[in-house]
Design a protein around this motif. Structure first.
Motif, PDB file in Angstrom:
ATOM      1  N   GLU A  61       8.653  31.723  47.792  1.00  0.00           N
ATOM      2  CA  GLU A  61       8.844  31.420  46.367  1.00  0.00           C
ATOM      3  C   GLU A  61      10.332  31.230  46.064  1.00  0.00           C
ATOM      4  N   LEU A  62      11.159  32.080  46.655  1.00  0.00           N
ATOM      5  CA  LEU A  62      12.614  31.934  46.511  1.00  0.00           C
ATOM      6  C   LEU A  62      13.056  30.578  47.056  1.00  0.00           C
ATOM      7  N   ARG A  63      12.600  30.256  48.240  1.00  0.00           N
ATOM      8  CA  ARG A  63      12.956  28.969  48.864  1.00  0.00           C
ATOM      9  C   ARG A  63      12.570  27.785  47.967  1.00  0.00           C
ATOM     10  N   ASP A  64      11.326  27.805  47.488  1.00  0.00           N
ATOM     11  CA  ASP A  64      10.826  26.661  46.715  1.00  0.00           C
ATOM     12  C   ASP A  64      11.532  26.537  45.360  1.00  0.00           C
ATOM     13  N   LYS A  65      11.721  27.637  44.690  1.00  0.00           N
ATOM     14  CA  LYS A  65      12.377  27.590  43.375  1.00  0.00           C
ATOM     15  C   LYS A  65      13.839  27.171  43.508  1.00  0.00           C
ATOM     16  N   SER A  66      14.525  27.696  44.510  1.00  0.00           N
ATOM     17  CA  SER A  66      15.943  27.360  44.670  1.00  0.00           C
ATOM     18  C   SER A  66      16.126  25.880  45.001  1.00  0.00           C
ATOM     19  N   LYS A  67      15.149  25.321  45.702  1.00  0.00           N
ATOM     20  CA  LYS A  67      15.222  23.902  46.046  1.00  0.00           C
ATOM     21  C   LYS A  67      15.095  23.048  44.785  1.00  0.00           C
ATOM     22  N   ILE A  68      14.140  23.406  43.935  1.00  0.00           N
ATOM     23  CA  ILE A  68      13.936  22.658  42.686  1.00  0.00           C
ATOM     24  C   ILE A  68      15.136  22.824  41.748  1.00  0.00           C
ATOM     25  N   LEU A  69      15.739  24.019  41.779  1.00  0.00           N
ATOM     26  CA  LEU A  69      16.825  24.343  40.848  1.00  0.00           C
ATOM     27  C   LEU A  69      18.203  24.253  41.515  1.00  0.00           C
ATOM     28  N   LYS A  70      18.309  23.416  42.533  1.00  0.00           N
ATOM     29  CA  LYS A  70      19.551  23.354  43.321  1.00  0.00           C
ATOM     30  C   LYS A  70      20.767  22.926  42.495  1.00  0.00           C
ATOM     31  N   ASP A  71      20.543  22.212  41.399  1.00  0.00           N
ATOM     32  CA  ASP A  71      21.656  21.750  40.569  1.00  0.00           C
ATOM     33  C   ASP A  71      22.068  22.770  39.507  1.00  0.00           C
ATOM     34  N   TYR A  72      21.371  23.905  39.472  1.00  0.00           N
ATOM     35  CA  TYR A  72      21.697  24.953  38.501  1.00  0.00           C
ATOM     36  C   TYR A  72      22.614  25.989  39.158  1.00  0.00           C
ATOM     37  N   ASP A  73      23.547  26.477  38.392  1.00  0.00           N
ATOM     38  CA  ASP A  73      24.518  27.462  38.891  1.00  0.00           C
ATOM     39  C   ASP A  73      23.881  28.860  38.856  1.00  0.00           C
ATOM     40  N   ILE A  74      22.912  29.072  39.746  1.00  0.00           N
ATOM     41  CA  ILE A  74      22.141  30.324  39.767  1.00  0.00           C
ATOM     42  C   ILE A  74      22.564  31.182  40.953  1.00  0.00           C
ATOM     43  N   GLU A  75      22.687  32.475  40.705  1.00  0.00           N
ATOM     44  CA  GLU A  75      22.909  33.450  41.775  1.00  0.00           C
ATOM     45  C   GLU A  75      21.560  34.096  42.070  1.00  0.00           C
ATOM     46  N   TRP A  76      21.053  33.853  43.270  1.00  0.00           N
ATOM     47  CA  TRP A  76      19.738  34.358  43.644  1.00  0.00           C
ATOM     48  C   TRP A  76      19.862  35.684  44.384  1.00  0.00           C
ATOM     49  N   HIS A  77      18.994  36.630  44.030  1.00  0.00           N
ATOM     50  CA  HIS A  77      18.908  37.898  44.754  1.00  0.00           C
ATOM     51  C   HIS A  77      17.496  38.026  45.314  1.00  0.00           C
ATOM     52  N   PHE A  78      17.383  38.560  46.523  1.00  0.00           N
ATOM     53  CA  PHE A  78      16.060  38.859  47.080  1.00  0.00           C
ATOM     54  C   PHE A  78      15.825  40.356  46.975  1.00  0.00           C
ATOM     55  N   ILE A  79      14.735  40.744  46.321  1.00  0.00           N
ATOM     56  CA  ILE A  79      14.511  42.160  46.033  1.00  0.00           C
ATOM     57  C   ILE A  79      13.198  42.691  46.604  1.00  0.00           C
ATOM     58  N   GLY A  80      12.469  41.858  47.333  1.00  0.00           N
ATOM     59  CA  GLY A  80      11.168  42.286  47.841  1.00  0.00           C
ATOM     60  C   GLY A  80      11.237  42.867  49.243  1.00  0.00           C
TER      61      GLY A  80
END
Length: 231
Positions: A61-80
């Motif tokens: 889910e992280l992989r897929d969302k980050s790919k779609i939102l690649k142009d957004y200045d988002i800091e992703w954390h993995f918490i699972g």
């Protein structure tokens, strides 16, 4: 949806600021909006109202969302919970992995971080409630774990993560958070990078602020209740 989202987010931010003022904290707390199972459009709405750090529990889910939102200045954390074979989806994307519990994970993260030319920041998950349903190292295991992890150049442990017991007993929650802060302070004397303390979720984040959390993981208080995992 976006108006409700904005209102909920503002309530959370205001309550964090009020609690910090109340307890005399002047440091910075990082708010991770836990977006697991929520669709990309909801994340876009949250981004528009100022959210920049999002936490995901599932690697794909992280992989897929980050790919779609690649142009957004988002800091992703993995918490699972970490699955070794899924780290290949996490390491290229995550700024911080909250849930490391095994040296095998450190080894695999190091291998992938070397491949992607990065130093992966991680937190060690500790289980201070003694609940068998929760992952994490016991407090007496953490120092040795960190020493061994220091052998891996492309992994940097920057703190601890813990979860409160599943209870309405405020004092029981407080004891776990207080123990986590005590452990962090003890480790900090030997390991100067151990500065972060990720604890506190939607139901107990105000207690976590009182007890020294530097990172909060808040989902339903921002996004509302979940309807289940996305397919």
């Amino acid at each position: 949806m976006s108006n409700e989202l904005k209102e909920r987010y503002e309530v959370v931010v205001n309550s964090i600021n009020s609690k910090m003022l109340e307890v005399g904290r002047k440091d910075e707390i990082k708010l991770v909006a836990v977006s697991k199972t929520f669709p990309v459009d909801v994340i876009k709405n949250a981004y528009e109202i100022g959210v920049r750090i999002f936490g995901e529990n599932y690697a794909q889910e992280l992989r897929d969302k980050s790919k779609i939102l690649k142009d957004y200045d988002i800091e992703w954390h993995f918490i699972g919970r970490i699955q070794l074979n899924k780290l290949k989806y996490i390491v290229p994307i995550a700024e911080l992995i909250h849930s490391v519990t095994r040296l095998e994970e450190i080894k695999e993260i190091n291998k992938l971080s070397t491949k992607f030319n990065k130093v992966q920041k991680v937190l060690v998950q500790v289980n201070l409630s003694g609940e068998t349903t929760k992952a994490g190292l016991r407090s007496e295991e953490v120092e040795d774990f960190i020493k061994k992890a220091y052998e891996f150049e492309n992994v940097k442990i920057i703190g601890l993560m813990t979860m409160a017991p599943f209870t309405n007993d405020v004092e029981a929650i407080r004891r776990v958070f207080r123990s986590a802060k005590f452990l962090k302070e003890k480790l900090l004397k030997k390991f100067p990078e151990i500065k972060e303390l990720s604890m506190g979720m939607s139901n107990d984040y105000l207690i976590a602020i009182e007890e020294g959390a530097t990172i909060l993981r808040i989902g339903s208080k921002i996004f509302g209740e979940r309807n289940g995992r996305l397919k």
